[in-house]
Scaffold this active site. Structure first.
Site, PDB file in Angstrom:
ATOM      1  N   MET A   1      26.801  17.844  32.670  1.00 21.24           N
ATOM      2  CA  MET A   1      25.714  18.823  32.942  1.00 21.24           C
ATOM      3  C   MET A   1      24.914  18.963  31.652  1.00 21.24           C
ATOM      4  SD  MET A   1      25.138  19.684  35.827  1.00 21.24           S
ATOM      5  CE  MET A   1      25.096  20.984  37.002  1.00 21.24           C
ATOM      6  N   CYS A   2      23.982  19.877  31.979  1.00 19.72           N
ATOM      7  CA  CYS A   2      23.017  20.269  30.525  1.00 19.72           C
ATOM      8  C   CYS A   2      22.115  21.504  31.038  1.00 19.72           C
ATOM      9  CB  CYS A   2      22.250  18.975  30.389  1.00 19.72           C
ATOM     10  SG  CYS A   2      21.122  18.778  31.656  1.00 19.72           S
ATOM     11  N   ARG A   3      21.294  21.702  30.098  1.00 26.43           N
ATOM     12  CA  ARG A   3      20.614  23.016  30.339  1.00 26.43           C
ATOM     13  C   ARG A   3      19.258  22.426  29.761  1.00 26.43           C
ATOM     14  NH1 ARG A   3      22.566  26.909  33.116  1.00 26.43           N
ATOM     15  NH2 ARG A   3      23.217  24.936  34.197  1.00 26.43           N
ATOM     16  N   VAL A  88      19.504  20.143  26.213  1.00 27.53           N
ATOM     17  CA  VAL A  88      20.674  19.925  25.761  1.00 27.53           C
ATOM     18  C   VAL A  88      21.628  19.117  26.719  1.00 27.53           C
ATOM     19  CG1 VAL A  88      20.114  21.531  23.897  1.00 27.53           C
ATOM     20  CG2 VAL A  88      21.275  22.128  25.939  1.00 27.53           C
ATOM     21  N   ASN A 115      19.223  17.972  35.480  1.00 28.75           N
ATOM     22  CA  ASN A 115      20.319  18.712  35.224  1.00 28.75           C
ATOM     23  C   ASN A 115      21.269  18.583  36.128  1.00 28.75           C
ATOM     24  OD1 ASN A 115      22.454  20.572  34.737  1.00 28.75           O
ATOM     25  ND2 ASN A 115      20.772  22.324  35.578  1.00 28.75           N
TER      26      ASN A 115
END
Length: 280
Positions: A1-3, A88, A115
């Site tokens: 996952m990410c932001r 990120v 994401n």
């Protein structure tokens, strides 16, 4: 996952948007508040931004955590822009393809981030391989689901689709091929933002005529942040935001299904133990 996060607004240093807010994207790399999958985003980061008079964005990416990169600290302090996209990353296989797998991906005037994760990758999307020109497959920037999804989006953009339409059609196509995928996509050309909420959180903050921010989660406690409902397409400019439900319409079957493509690695779906809080 990410932001991830996209910004349109008055000229600001990168750090004013990405570092200074109390729950900034920088802080979300180790302490996200609303991340549903994974806990730490330390497997790479990137930021793309637009300079005055130049429609092609600059880009800075690295394979390690953003908090450990002094180059980014200097960049965020001195580079100013009116539009950016940053992310990120929390990777399934840390280090796979290094910074090449870190968003934003780019082509021409566009910056893109994903994401989420494609369920059953890579086998699940093998039937979509024939829909892409061979040169696009041979020039994938990374061996990840996110890079492949970007190739699908980019193929539609180059075919003349509007940004929102390209994202919506790609999400529906991938979701049909790989049910259970999480497909929060984010795209900007420096003047508009398009995004999808499909399986994870998405929020926006709009001050018409001044700024528009679209992000995985709010970077501060401003009460004007609005959550985007799941399975929704967002399109925005500096003046307005439009939300459109994504309908899971039937898609044409893909002919000449291709076999599994070996050597590919999934991108964003593990949950590593959190590190000690870094010192900014």
């Amino acid at each position: 996952m990410c932001r991830h996060l996209a910004f349109l607004g008055p000229e600001e240093p990168l750090g004013r948007v990405l570092v200074d807010p109390p729950h900034s994207l920088y802080r979300q790399s180790w302490a996200p508040r609303r991340q549903r999958y994974g806990t730490v985003n330390a497997d790479g980061f990137g930021v793309g931004w637009y300079a005055p008079g130049d429609p092609v964005p600059g880009r800075y990416r690295r394979s390690g955590p953003v908090w450990g990169d002094q180059g980014f600290a200097d960049l965020a302090r001195v580079v100013r822009t009116t539009a950016l996209l940053a992310a990120v990353r929390d990777a399934t296989m840390a280090g796979a393809d290094g910074e090449a797998a870190a968003a934003p991906f780019t082509a021409g005037t566009w910056l893109f981030s994903h994401n989420g994760a494609v369920a059953g990758w890579p086998r699940s999307l093998a039937p979509l391989v024939p829909t892409l020109p061979p040169v696009d497959l041979l020039s994938l920037e990374a061996r990840s689901d996110s890079a492949f999804v970007w190739a699908l989006v980019l193929n539609r953009l180059r075919g003349g689709d509007e940004e929102g339409q390209a994202l919506a059609d790609t999400v529906l196509e991938v979701a049909r091929a790989a049910p259970g995928s999480r497909l929060n996509l984010l795209l900007t050309n420096g003047e508009t933002i398009a995004a999808t909420a499909w399986g994870d959180t998405l929020w926006y903050l709009a001050e018409p005529g001044r700024r528009t921010v679209v992000a995985s989660e709010p970077y501060d406690d401003d009460p004007h942040w609005q959550e985007v409902p799941d399975r929704t397409l967002l399109t925005a400019s500096r003046t307005d935001v439009l939300l459109t439900p994504l309908k899971d319409l039937p898609l044409k079957d893909v002919e000449n299904q291709a076999p599994d493509t070996p050597g590919l690695t999934a991108s964003d779906d593990k949950a590593p133990a959190p590190p000690k809080e870094p010192i900014a």
